[in-house]
Scaffold this motif. Structure first.
Motif, PDB file in Angstrom:
ATOM      1  N   ALA A 126      -2.230   9.061  -4.842  1.00 24.14           N
ATOM      2  CA  ALA A 126      -2.721   7.940  -5.640  1.00 24.14           C
ATOM      3  C   ALA A 126      -3.292   6.882  -4.783  1.00 24.14           C
ATOM      4  CB  ALA A 126      -1.618   7.285  -6.475  1.00 24.14           C
ATOM      5  N   GLY A 127      -2.762   6.793  -3.681  1.00 32.31           N
ATOM      6  CA  GLY A 127      -3.507   5.733  -2.869  1.00 32.31           C
ATOM      7  C   GLY A 127      -4.978   6.026  -2.199  1.00 32.31           C
ATOM      8  N   LEU A 128      -4.956   7.397  -2.037  1.00 26.71           N
ATOM      9  CA  LEU A 128      -6.346   7.973  -1.653  1.00 26.71           C
ATOM     10  C   LEU A 128      -7.286   7.692  -2.780  1.00 26.71           C
ATOM     11  CD1 LEU A 128      -5.483  10.920   0.675  1.00 26.71           C
ATOM     12  CD2 LEU A 128      -6.180   8.697   1.430  1.00 26.71           C
ATOM     13  N   VAL A 129      -7.091   8.265  -3.891  1.00 23.60           N
ATOM     14  CA  VAL A 129      -7.903   7.877  -5.033  1.00 23.60           C
ATOM     15  C   VAL A 129      -8.243   6.285  -5.192  1.00 23.60           C
ATOM     16  CG1 VAL A 129      -8.232   8.061  -7.653  1.00 23.60           C
ATOM     17  CG2 VAL A 129      -7.056   9.778  -6.276  1.00 23.60           C
ATOM     18  N   THR A 130      -7.448   5.541  -4.957  1.00 27.16           N
ATOM     19  CA  THR A 130      -7.744   4.130  -4.881  1.00 27.16           C
ATOM     20  C   THR A 130      -8.609   3.759  -3.855  1.00 27.16           C
ATOM     21  OG1 THR A 130      -5.345   3.726  -5.983  1.00 27.16           O
ATOM     22  CG2 THR A 130      -6.488   1.826  -5.164  1.00 27.16           C
ATOM     23  N   ALA A 131      -8.456   4.212  -2.763  1.00 19.52           N
ATOM     24  CA  ALA A 131      -9.132   3.680  -1.613  1.00 19.52           C
ATOM     25  C   ALA A 131     -10.657   4.275  -1.957  1.00 19.52           C
ATOM     26  CB  ALA A 131      -8.622   4.472  -0.339  1.00 19.52           C
ATOM     27  N   ALA A 132     -10.841   5.614  -2.654  1.00 15.57           N
ATOM     28  CA  ALA A 132     -12.043   6.128  -2.685  1.00 15.57           C
ATOM     29  C   ALA A 132     -12.755   5.340  -3.907  1.00 15.57           C
ATOM     30  CB  ALA A 132     -12.027   7.822  -3.155  1.00 15.57           C
ATOM     31  N   VAL A 133     -12.327   5.053  -5.042  1.00 14.50           N
ATOM     32  CA  VAL A 133     -13.231   4.352  -5.980  1.00 14.50           C
ATOM     33  C   VAL A 133     -13.059   2.930  -5.944  1.00 14.50           C
ATOM     34  CG1 VAL A 133     -12.661   6.330  -7.268  1.00 14.50           C
ATOM     35  CG2 VAL A 133     -11.286   4.399  -7.494  1.00 14.50           C
ATOM     36  N   ALA A 151      -9.379  -1.189  -2.094  1.00 11.00           N
ATOM     37  CA  ALA A 151      -9.096   0.046  -1.060  1.00 11.00           C
ATOM     38  C   ALA A 151      -8.243   0.115  -0.062  1.00 11.00           C
ATOM     39  CB  ALA A 151     -10.583   0.650  -0.626  1.00 11.00           C
ATOM     40  N   LEU A 152      -8.116  -1.072   0.545  1.00  8.81           N
ATOM     41  CA  LEU A 152      -7.047  -1.346   1.918  1.00  8.81           C
ATOM     42  C   LEU A 152      -5.959  -1.315   1.359  1.00  8.81           C
ATOM     43  CD1 LEU A 152      -7.525  -1.592   4.774  1.00  8.81           C
ATOM     44  CD2 LEU A 152      -7.316  -4.072   4.304  1.00  8.81           C
ATOM     45  N   VAL A 153      -5.573  -1.823   0.010  1.00  5.69           N
ATOM     46  CA  VAL A 153      -4.234  -1.557  -0.539  1.00  5.69           C
ATOM     47  C   VAL A 153      -4.021  -0.155  -0.840  1.00  5.69           C
ATOM     48  CG1 VAL A 153      -3.002  -2.063  -2.751  1.00  5.69           C
ATOM     49  CG2 VAL A 153      -4.266  -3.862  -1.754  1.00  5.69           C
ATOM     50  N   THR A 177     -18.075   8.528   3.512  1.00  8.14           N
ATOM     51  CA  THR A 177     -16.878   9.360   3.958  1.00  8.14           C
ATOM     52  C   THR A 177     -15.831   9.335   3.036  1.00  8.14           C
ATOM     53  OG1 THR A 177     -17.337   8.432   6.052  1.00  8.14           O
ATOM     54  CG2 THR A 177     -14.963   9.200   5.697  1.00  8.14           C
ATOM     55  N   THR A 178     -15.832   8.367   2.164  1.00  6.74           N
ATOM     56  CA  THR A 178     -15.018   8.305   1.123  1.00  6.74           C
ATOM     57  C   THR A 178     -14.796   9.321  -0.078  1.00  6.74           C
ATOM     58  OG1 THR A 178     -16.307   6.806  -0.097  1.00  6.74           O
ATOM     59  CG2 THR A 178     -14.583   5.663   1.148  1.00  6.74           C
ATOM     60  N   ASN A 179     -15.972  10.199  -0.146  1.00  6.02           N
ATOM     61  CA  ASN A 179     -16.057  11.252  -1.113  1.00  6.02           C
ATOM     62  C   ASN A 179     -14.893  12.423  -0.726  1.00  6.02           C
ATOM     63  OD1 ASN A 179     -18.134  10.368  -2.356  1.00  6.02           O
ATOM     64  ND2 ASN A 179     -19.635  11.235  -1.345  1.00  6.02           N
ATOM     65  N   GLY A 180     -14.827  12.278   0.643  1.00  8.15           N
ATOM     66  CA  GLY A 180     -13.665  13.340   0.939  1.00  8.15           C
ATOM     67  C   GLY A 180     -12.216  13.134   0.597  1.00  8.15           C
ATOM     68  N   LEU A 181     -11.972  11.784   0.325  1.00  6.69           N
ATOM     69  CA  LEU A 181     -10.750  11.195   0.215  1.00  6.69           C
ATOM     70  C   LEU A 181     -10.233  11.910  -1.177  1.00  6.69           C
ATOM     71  CD1 LEU A 181     -10.870   7.633   1.012  1.00  6.69           C
ATOM     72  CD2 LEU A 181     -10.049   9.599   2.584  1.00  6.69           C
ATOM     73  N   LEU A 182     -11.144  12.112  -2.047  1.00  9.61           N
ATOM     74  CA  LEU A 182     -10.572  12.658  -3.437  1.00  9.61           C
ATOM     75  C   LEU A 182     -10.101  14.097  -3.434  1.00  9.61           C
ATOM     76  CD1 LEU A 182     -13.433  11.146  -5.621  1.00  9.61           C
ATOM     77  CD2 LEU A 182     -11.159  10.367  -5.605  1.00  9.61           C
ATOM     78  N   ILE A 183     -10.814  14.834  -2.376  1.00 14.95           N
ATOM     79  CA  ILE A 183     -10.416  16.230  -2.181  1.00 14.95           C
ATOM     80  C   ILE A 183      -9.056  16.447  -1.661  1.00 14.95           C
ATOM     81  CG2 ILE A 183     -10.918  18.620  -0.831  1.00 14.95           C
ATOM     82  CD1 ILE A 183     -13.970  17.467  -1.074  1.00 14.95           C
ATOM     83  N   ILE A 184      -8.715  15.435  -0.610  1.00 18.85           N
ATOM     84  CA  ILE A 184      -7.432  15.612  -0.127  1.00 18.85           C
ATOM     85  C   ILE A 184      -6.303  14.954  -1.058  1.00 18.85           C
ATOM     86  CG2 ILE A 184      -6.221  14.302   1.477  1.00 18.85           C
ATOM     87  CD1 ILE A 184      -8.772  14.016   3.301  1.00 18.85           C
ATOM     88  N   ALA A 185      -6.566  13.942  -2.029  1.00 17.55           N
ATOM     89  CA  ALA A 185      -5.613  13.640  -2.935  1.00 17.55           C
ATOM     90  C   ALA A 185      -5.255  14.771  -3.800  1.00 17.55           C
ATOM     91  CB  ALA A 185      -6.211  12.469  -3.820  1.00 17.55           C
ATOM     92  N   VAL A 186      -6.177  15.603  -4.282  1.00 16.14           N
ATOM     93  CA  VAL A 186      -6.067  16.945  -4.972  1.00 16.14           C
ATOM     94  C   VAL A 186      -4.868  17.948  -4.122  1.00 16.14           C
ATOM     95  CG1 VAL A 186      -6.735  18.952  -6.125  1.00 16.14           C
ATOM     96  CG2 VAL A 186      -8.228  16.838  -6.228  1.00 16.14           C
ATOM     97  N   LEU A 187      -5.348  18.053  -2.909  1.00 10.50           N
ATOM     98  CA  LEU A 187      -4.319  18.794  -1.962  1.00 10.50           C
ATOM     99  C   LEU A 187      -2.807  18.356  -2.007  1.00 10.50           C
ATOM    100  CD1 LEU A 187      -6.567  19.750   1.142  1.00 10.50           C
ATOM    101  CD2 LEU A 187      -5.611  21.215  -0.588  1.00 10.50           C
ATOM    102  N   LEU A 188      -2.648  16.928  -2.023  1.00  9.03           N
ATOM    103  CA  LEU A 188      -1.527  16.289  -1.683  1.00  9.03           C
ATOM    104  C   LEU A 188      -0.674  16.503  -3.010  1.00  9.03           C
ATOM    105  CD1 LEU A 188      -2.585  12.990  -0.131  1.00  9.03           C
ATOM    106  CD2 LEU A 188      -0.954  14.611   0.846  1.00  9.03           C
ATOM    107  N   VAL A 189      -1.547  16.471  -4.246  1.00  7.68           N
ATOM    108  CA  VAL A 189      -0.878  16.953  -5.452  1.00  7.68           C
ATOM    109  C   VAL A 189      -0.065  18.300  -5.561  1.00  7.68           C
ATOM    110  CG1 VAL A 189      -0.973  17.159  -8.088  1.00  7.68           C
ATOM    111  CG2 VAL A 189      -2.097  15.052  -6.938  1.00  7.68           C
ATOM    112  N   VAL A 190      -0.830  19.203  -4.971  1.00  7.26           N
ATOM    113  CA  VAL A 190      -0.574  20.604  -4.923  1.00  7.26           C
ATOM    114  C   VAL A 190       0.821  20.770  -3.982  1.00  7.26           C
ATOM    115  CG1 VAL A 190      -1.030  22.941  -4.214  1.00  7.26           C
ATOM    116  CG2 VAL A 190      -2.771  21.487  -5.446  1.00  7.26           C
ATOM    117  N   ALA A 191       0.589  20.083  -2.831  1.00  8.95           N
ATOM    118  CA  ALA A 191       1.792  20.089  -1.893  1.00  8.95           C
ATOM    119  C   ALA A 191       2.979  19.315  -2.613  1.00  8.95           C
ATOM    120  CB  ALA A 191       1.304  19.198  -0.913  1.00  8.95           C
ATOM    121  N   ALA A 192       2.942  18.217  -3.407  1.00  9.65           N
ATOM    122  CA  ALA A 192       3.802  17.817  -4.095  1.00  9.65           C
ATOM    123  C   ALA A 192       4.687  18.737  -5.068  1.00  9.65           C
ATOM    124  CB  ALA A 192       3.586  16.566  -4.862  1.00  9.65           C
ATOM    125  N   LEU A 193       3.856  19.353  -5.796  1.00  8.37           N
ATOM    126  CA  LEU A 193       4.427  20.513  -6.638  1.00  8.37           C
ATOM    127  C   LEU A 193       5.312  21.477  -5.632  1.00  8.37           C
ATOM    128  CD1 LEU A 193       1.542  20.803  -9.194  1.00  8.37           C
ATOM    129  CD2 LEU A 193       3.608  19.707  -9.451  1.00  8.37           C
TER     130      LEU A 193
END
Length: 435
Positions: A331-338, A344-346, A407-423
């Motif tokens: 959730a933090g990375l999605v916030t930082a990306a958009v 974004a710093l939050v 650079t922030t475009n890549g943050l959304l991809i990483i956020a998806v990976l983190l959701v998969v890791a959480a599951l």
């Protein structure tokens, strides 16, 4: 035998046990944390040097990302043999060797002249530092049982937080030495941040015991009590994972922990190596101002590392902490990306808050299923495979920055990976728990 050992442990008064645990934390953790602070300064300071280096030695954004990531290839390749060597020769000698070589090579980064030398030095630095983190993870199993180990790991990982809090202002100040004695600011930064590791190695050599039996500040009875506790816990753990490294490779739970850690490491090293550059796009900021803003998420990370890992005392609480932590990071990375700069710093701070909570907890799962050489090799295997994420994250982010300009475009991809890791983390099991 397990029952007898457990009875011996219960016979120790609670106050006496508490005092012994406090002594271990007081004697061991400051030394280990300081070593990791110095290590992380040297590993990640290129993030602050990026803006000057890309101009001076002519490297592209993609080349920078590749060079940042190459550190983790050599680091990962040598971690398992490094941990097995430490298991044989002792922590004192091996950690001292690691610190001497990485300090000299980090200072040598001041002399890179182009992409090739940049790549070579990053590979050598990774080889030199290989084994420090899994070595400490192994070392902590010599002293702490499962309930205290998560707290010890969390405190150890505070070194990363402190390093990233001070690295921004420190590197910013050193970069402003630009022109002193004909050197560029980034050259001064590498030398003045690299050499302290070599000097601190002497402190490690003099002060770090190989284990309880060689600690001069423990009585013989205290050393024996520590060993009885660890033996009892080991005897109560499931035997299905075996004691050989081959058995560790066959345990599906080890590979599940590796996957979770892999996704985690992609996120953490992407933030480490690209956050200063992202902050630099927020406006006309000096290196010192960028460094100060870069410290904000790491203050949040230090709070998380200092407060939450001690709550991970049961397998169930560990899984809940991993699930919640990884989802909050996403959730933090999605916030930082958009979002805009302030929000974004939050977002980055939300992600960083759980960085070392997740990292300290995930290692409890493989450690509960292994022993002996399998424990040494297994912990190194988890960290080795995880750190491949440290190569992939920065490398991919560099390519994304070069091809899209953001650079922030890549943050959304990483956020998806983190959701998969959480599951995936909900399927992790400790010791005698059934898979």
């Amino acid at each position: 035998m397990s029952s007898t050992l457990s009875q011996n442990i219960r016979a120790v008064p609670a106050e006496e046990q508490k005092a012994l645990t406090s002594l271990l934390f007081r004697k061991l953790m400051p030394l280990l944390v300081l070593a990791y602070i110095i290590s992380f300064l040297d590993r990640t300071n290129i993030a602050l040097a990026k803006s000057q280096m890309v101009v001076d030695i002519g490297i592209s954004a993609a080349a920078y990302g590749l060079g940042a990531g190459l550190f983790f290839l050599s680091y990962a390749a040598l971690e398992i043999p490094s941990n097995l060597i430490m298991h044989r020769v002792g922590a004192r000698l091996w950690i001292t060797r690691i610190m001497v070589t990485w300090g000299l090579l980090s200072a040598g980064m001041a002399f890179v002249t182009g992409e090739t030398s940049f790549y070579v030095m990053r590979l050598l630095l990774g080889a030199a530092e290989a084994g420090l983190f899994p070595g400490v993870m192994l070392y902590l199993t010599y002293w702490f049982g499962r309930k205290e180990r998560a707290r010890a790991i969390g405190l150890f990982l505070l070194g990363v937080c402190v390093a990233n809090i001070i690295s921004g202002p420190l590197a910013g100040a050193l970069l402003e030495m630009d022109g002193v004695m004909g050197w560029r600011g980034w050259q001064w930064m590498f030398v003045l941040e690299g050499l302290p590791a070599t000097f601190f190695a002497l402190v490690v050599w003099k002060k770090l015991p190989d284990g309880p039996a060689t600690a001069p500040w423990l009585t013989k009875a205290q050393a024996q009590q520590i060993q009885r506790q660890l033996d009892a816990e080991q005897a109560e753990q499931s035997g299905h994972a075996g004691h050989s490294f081959k058995a560790a490779l066959a345990d599906r739970q080890i590979w599940l922990a590796i996957f979770v850690y892999f996704c985690h490491q992609i996120s953490i090293y992407t933030v480490i190596f690209f956050l200063p550059g992202i902050i630099g796009t927020y406006g006309k900021l000096t290196p010192l101002q960028i460094g100060l803003l870069n410290s904000v998420p790491w203050i949040a990370a230090s709070i998380g590392a200092a407060t939450l890992p001690k709550l991970a005392v049961t397998p169930q609480s560990c899984r809940k902490m991993l699930l919640g932590g990884l989802l909050l990071m996403a959730a933090g990375l999605v916030t930082a990306a958009v979002a805009g700069p302030v929000v974004a710093l939050v977002g980055f701070s939300m992600t960083a808050f759980m960085f070392f909570v997740v990292q300290s907890v995930v290692f409890l799962f493989p450690a509960s299923r292994l022993s002996g050489a399998a424990l040494a090799g297994g912990l190194a295997l988890v960290n080795t495979c995880g750190l491949i994420g440290g190569f992939i994250g920065p490398s991919v982010m560099g390519l994304i920055e070069q091809s899209t300009g953001r650079t922030t475009n890549g943050l959304l991809i990483i956020a998806v990976l983190l959701v998969v890791a959480a599951l995936a983390s909900t399927r992790l099991r400790q010791g005698q728990e059934s898979s």
